[in-house]
Design a protein around this motif. Structure first.
Motif, PDB file in Angstrom:
ATOM      1  N   LYS A 665       1.242  -4.894   4.849  1.00  0.00           N
ATOM      2  CA  LYS A 665       1.943  -3.993   3.931  1.00  0.00           C
ATOM      3  C   LYS A 665       2.942  -4.812   3.134  1.00  0.00           C
ATOM      4  N   CYS A 666       3.092  -4.460   1.866  1.00  0.00           N
ATOM      5  CA  CYS A 666       4.022  -5.188   1.007  1.00  0.00           C
ATOM      6  C   CYS A 666       4.738  -4.198   0.092  1.00  0.00           C
ATOM      7  N   GLU A 667       6.054  -4.325  -0.002  1.00  0.00           N
ATOM      8  CA  GLU A 667       6.851  -3.487  -0.893  1.00  0.00           C
ATOM      9  C   GLU A 667       6.980  -4.190  -2.241  1.00  0.00           C
ATOM     10  N   ASN A 669       7.654  -3.671  -6.818  1.00  0.00           N
ATOM     11  CA  ASN A 669       8.032  -2.885  -7.992  1.00  0.00           C
ATOM     12  C   ASN A 669       6.988  -3.107  -9.071  1.00  0.00           C
ATOM     13  N   SER A 681       9.242   1.831  -7.453  1.00  0.00           N
ATOM     14  CA  SER A 681       9.065   1.164  -6.161  1.00  0.00           C
ATOM     15  C   SER A 681       7.797   1.682  -5.498  1.00  0.00           C
ATOM     16  N   LEU A 683       4.406   0.924  -2.540  1.00  0.00           N
ATOM     17  CA  LEU A 683       3.948   0.273  -1.318  1.00  0.00           C
ATOM     18  C   LEU A 683       2.489  -0.119  -1.496  1.00  0.00           C
ATOM     19  N   LYS A 695       3.700   5.595  -3.455  1.00  0.00           N
ATOM     20  CA  LYS A 695       5.131   5.518  -3.739  1.00  0.00           C
ATOM     21  C   LYS A 695       5.869   6.473  -2.818  1.00  0.00           C
ATOM     22  N   ARG A 696       7.107   6.153  -2.571  1.00  0.00           N
ATOM     23  CA  ARG A 696       7.924   7.031  -1.741  1.00  0.00           C
ATOM     24  C   ARG A 696       8.279   8.293  -2.509  1.00  0.00           C
ATOM     25  N   HIS A 713       5.221   9.802   1.490  1.00  0.00           N
ATOM     26  CA  HIS A 713       4.714   9.002   0.389  1.00  0.00           C
ATOM     27  C   HIS A 713       3.697   9.799  -0.414  1.00  0.00           C
ATOM     28  N   THR A 754       9.399  -7.036  -3.571  1.00  0.00           N
ATOM     29  CA  THR A 754      10.794  -6.744  -3.231  1.00  0.00           C
ATOM     30  C   THR A 754      11.093  -6.972  -1.756  1.00  0.00           C
ATOM     31  N   ASP A 755      10.045  -7.124  -0.957  1.00  0.00           N
ATOM     32  CA  ASP A 755      10.232  -7.377   0.470  1.00  0.00           C
ATOM     33  C   ASP A 755      10.705  -8.814   0.658  1.00  0.00           C
ATOM     34  N   ASP A 870      14.703   8.578  -6.140  1.00  0.00           N
ATOM     35  CA  ASP A 870      13.545   7.756  -6.483  1.00  0.00           C
ATOM     36  C   ASP A 870      12.665   8.572  -7.397  1.00  0.00           C
TER      37      ASP A 870
END
Length: 904
Positions: A665-667, A669, A681, A683, A695-696, A713, A754-755, A870
């Motif tokens: 998993k990678c966060e 933008n 933002s 995921l 997205k959240r 999400h 962003t992670d 968000d």
């Protein structure tokens, strides 16, 4: 079933004949019921009464019956409808007193009247009851009409049938008024009362304090023990149709807890155990007391640490061992005479022989015995007595996740290995064994393996016999189960295959020990059981955490199961170890075997035929552990995939697939504006064959829109790795990369990682290699391209994800959403002005506003937590503060006059 016919027997007028007639009538009713049995009845009666030369049987018609609805019962339509369903005359009366003599039929014939009263209290009820009239309540009448049963079969007044089939007994209730009232209520609800509890029909015991002979009898035979409040609560539900007071959901809250009415003191326990027992006592209805409390009824003593009998202020207090406390919770009752601490001390004082002492004292004796054996083994030069050699058993124990040494505990099963070593020494002295006079290091290390395997199987036997089998037996017993079958299976379901394979291994080790020679093939034992080990261990290890969670849940929610675990923990078979401590042993065993085999291999010469077998056995064990790790990885990947699917709103159903596995998993933008919006933002979930982008969901303004949703999400796009042509490393940014897709109108998606824990270089390589593996390409390096942001025409500048930028975006989108929600073309001008004032941006200009308006805007701005804001709406996007969408004029701040508003 047809209604029985009534018969009268006529013969003579004398008193003797009349007495005989009564007897004949009773005999007739016992011999026959229906007309077809009449001939048989005549024959039987003539044999019994020979002096009756003439016997005539005449049919007697039953009296007419009628139903009288009294007071409010006659005004209830449901009650009236139920009364008419019996096909009897129905009379409505305010008091019903005019029908108390059995009259009321128009032709003047005698009749039997069923009185239906709305309540079983007051002078009217007392009068009718004293006249032995048949009295019913509206619920009883409705119940009989619903089930089409005959009314009037009970001799007592019946208000409802909430306690039909209930047979109760009382104990410990001293107040006569309370007892009389409960008897009346139970009879009114169709129940029965027996003075003697030993009656086989008794179903419930009513008392307000545990203890006594009746309580012990009820707990022994698993009768329901309830408080007196159960009767009153059932009477409160008297007007509920088809209410059943015996249902579990109703009786559960009224069951008497084990320690109700007792004040108990705990003496000699460590602080943590003391507090735990106090908590358990309070949960089970008891009250905690100090030793000097004059009302203290029981003193529970830790017999493992206390050597003198405590002296409570209340001389009649029972001073008991800790086992009494846990058995009382498990079984609901435990006789104090069987757990007296004084008897325990007397047994200890009068038992000089160690082997005959109470089982709680065996642990220290076992330690001394092991010390003597260790000293003897040191003289023989065994590995157990060598101080220079590393202990393989200890290192195996260090692999444990529970911080306990494997096979190095004080559990009594360790004595099995001690016996084996002692037998080996005795056999050497007697010369009756085939083992060499001077033991080799290979034999000593084999004894390490043999002893630890014996201990391990002993632990598995303890889990099976002391826990699983006992729980299975109780689960088959009605009203006595500690856990249901599904809960038992979730805890012990993967345990039996491990027990079976190690029992087989132990048998072969025993045979090898009995016929020991230096060329014994120890490695063959592992090789022969490799397939069984591969099948047995992965399910257990993979679901061990789930098993622990289930065990903790049952321990927390079921007090009787918690007491069952505590009782067994005190037994010598467990060595004061909990079930969880025992259940972790299989997780530790394979690494321990690997170390033990490695020690044997080191002391096996190359010319020994077992050398090659031991090397193969070591490879087999490592292969089993590798298989366990791989299977655990696959299992965790599938579980993660289910969690991802359940957490994303609108996620495609085909995401969950047996051929797909979760990788990482990678966060990120978004740098482009093709998916959700620049700066959003996202995921990025990487699977073995696809990518899921989501997205959240906002927790700010839209919280009120769907407060009950559990998904956090929102699905954006599902990308198959087959459609990804290149992974692009944007070289002039340390965090930016892109995905170039085939056959897409806007085929470049750019992101910024962003992670902080994810390195871009590592991630893009992993992504390229996964695409190559899925598409069966060997040139993974050709999939990864390097370009600058100018070449790709991607803006890698600030993506407006700061707190201030989010607040601006929230203000703009709030205005847009309200603009869509209200149509101002047909809205009154006052409402337009009101909404325009309310929706003024909290970050807009305040120059033309009054202080009151500015304060109103400040309050509006304070209502939103900007840290949680968000993006949520896909249709509304903004790239930067300078390029934000302009809201409609109807919701912009304005001070225009009324004509101006009309032109909007």
């Amino acid at each position: 079933m047809p209604t029985p016919r009534r018969f009268s027997f006529v013969k003579g007028d004398t008193n003797t004949d009349c007495k005989k007639l009564v007897t004949v009538r009773r005999e007739a009713l016992s011999y026959f019921t229906y007309e077809k049995q009449l001939k048989q009845a005549k024959v039987c009666l003539c044999q019994v009464y020979e002096d009756f030369t003439e016997l005539s049987i005449t049919r007697e018609e039953p009296p007419a019956t009628q139903i009288c609805l009294v007071g409010d019962a006659g005004r209830d339509m449901e009650t009236l409808q139920a009364a008419h369903s019996f096909g009897m005359p129905v009379i409505i009366s305010e008091t019903g007193m005019e029908f108390i003599d059995g009259s009321g039929i128009p032709d003047g014939a005698k009749s039997r009247t069923f009185f239906v009263l709305p309540d079983f209290e007051g002078s009217l009820y007392e009068t009718l009851n004293s006249q032995k009239q048949c009295i019913l309540g509206p619920p009883a009448l409705k119940h009989a009409a619903q089930l089409k049963i005959t009314i009037g079969q009970n001799t007592r007044p019946i208000y409802n049938y909430a306690m039909q089939g209930v047979v109760t007994s009382f104990t410990g209730i001293r107040k006569r008024e309370e007892l009389t009232k409960m008897v009346h209520l139970i009879h009114s609800m169709g129940g029965c009362i027996k003075k003697d509890l030993m009656n086989t029909r008794t179903t419930h015991l009513i008392c307000n304090q545990s203890g006594g002979e009746k309580y012990q009898y009820a707990k022994t035979f698993r009768l329901a023990v309830v408080r007196s409040g159960w009767v009153y609560a059932a009477w409160d539900e008297r007007n509920t149709l088809n209410f059943d007071a015996t249902k579990e959901y109703f009786t559960k809250s009224h069951k008497l807890k084990p320690f109700e009415g007792h004040k108990i003191c705990f003496f000699g326990f460590p602080a943590e155990d003391h507090q735990h027992m106090v908590d358990v006592l309070l949960e089970n209805g008891g009250m905690y007391a100090e030793l000097d409390d004059p009302e203290c009824s029981h003193v529970v003593v830790d017999e493992h640490t206390t050597t003198t009998k405590p002296e409570p202020n209340n001389k009649s207090s029972h001073i008991l061992k800790s086992d009494w406390f846990w058995y009382y919770i498990k079984d609901g009752y435990a006789n104090e005479r069987d757990y007296l601490f004084g008897d325990y001390l007397d047994t200890f004082a009068n038992t000089p022989n160690t082997a005959d002492r109470p089982e709680s004292l065996l642990f220290s004796n076992n330690k001394r015995k092991r010390k003597r054996i260790s000293q003897r083994l040191q003289l023989e030069g065994t590995p157990l007595g060598s101080s220079k050699r590393r202990s393989s058993v200890s290192e195996a124990g260090l692999l444990s996740g529970s911080n306990s040494f494997f096979d190095c505990t004080t559990s009594p099963d360790k004595s099995l290995g001690d016996k084996l070593l002692m037998q080996a020494g005795e056999a050497e002295v007697g010369g009756e064994s085939s083992t060499p006079a001077k033991k080799s290091m290979r034999f000593n290390h084999f004894m390490d393996f043999f002893t630890t395997e014996s201990n391990y199987v002993g632990i598995l036997d303890t889990i099976l016999n002391l826990f699983k089998n006992k729980l299975d037996e109780l689960a088959e017993t009605e009203n006595d189960e500690l856990l249901n079958k599904s809960e038992i299976k979730s805890i012990f379901g993967n345990f039996l295959p491990i027990h079976e394979v190690h029992q087989s291994m132990l048998e072969k080790l025993r045979d090898m020990h009995s016929n020991w020679h230096e060329d014994c093939l120890i490695g063959d034992i592992i090789i022969q059981h490799q397939d069984q080990l591969v099948k047995a261990y992965p399910p257990y290890v993979n679901f061990f955490e789930k098993m622990k969670e289930q065990l903790h849940r049952c321990d927390r929610e079921y007090p009787r199961f918690h007491a069952f675990l505590k009782i067994n923990q005190m037994k010598p078979e467990c060595g004061r170890q909990s079930l969880e401590d025992l259940m972790i042993r299989p997780v530790q065993r394979l690494p321990s075997i690997s170390l033990l085999l490695n020690d044997i291999l080191k002391h096996t010469t190359g010319s020994n035929v077992d050398h090659a077998r031991l090397e193969e056995a070591l490879k087999a064990i490592k292969q089993v552990m590798l298989h366990i790790n791989e299977d655990k990885r696959r299992t965790e990947s599938r579980m993660a995939m289910f969690d991802i699917f359940n957490d994303i709103e609108g996620c495609p159903a085909h995401l969950v697939s047996s051929n797909r596995s979760f990788i990482s998993k990678c966060e990120v933008n978004e740098l482009s504006d093709s998916l959700s919006g620049r700066g959003d933002s996202l995921l990025l979930f990487l699977f073995s064959d696809s990518i899921e982008l989501c997205k959240r969901k906002s927790r700010g303004f839209n919280t009120a829109k769907s407060p009950s949703t559990a998904k956090t999400h929102k699905h954006i796009k599902f990308i198959s790795l087959n459609t990804v042509q290149f992974v692009i490393d944007i070289t002039d940014s340390s965090r930016a990369f892109g995905l170039l897709l085939r056959d897409e109108k806007e085929n470049l998606y750019a992101f910024s990682i962003t992670d902080e824990e994810t390195e871009k270089s590592v991630y893009v390589k992993k992504l390229s290699m996964q695409i190559a593996a899925h598409t069966c390409r060997t040139d993974a390096s050709n999939i990864l391209l390097c370009h600058t942001s100018k070449e790709l025409q991607v803006d890698i500048s600030d993506t407006n994800v700061s707190t201030l930028s989010k607040a601006f975006k929230l203000a703009a989108r709030t205005r847009l959403k309200v603009g869509r929600a209200f149509s101002f073309n047909k809205t009154p001008n006052k409402l337009k002005r009101a909404v325009s004032t309310i929706m003024t941006s909290p970050f807009g200009s305040n120059n033309s506003l009054t202080p009151a308006s500015q304060l109103s805007q400040m309050r509006l701005a304070s209502c939103t937590n900007i840290n949680e804001v968000d993006d949520d709406d896909e249709d509304m996007r903004s790239n930067s503060p300078s390029t934000q969408s302009v809201p409609p004029l109807s919701v912009q701040p304005t001070r225009k006059n009324k004509p101006g508003i009309d032109r909007i």
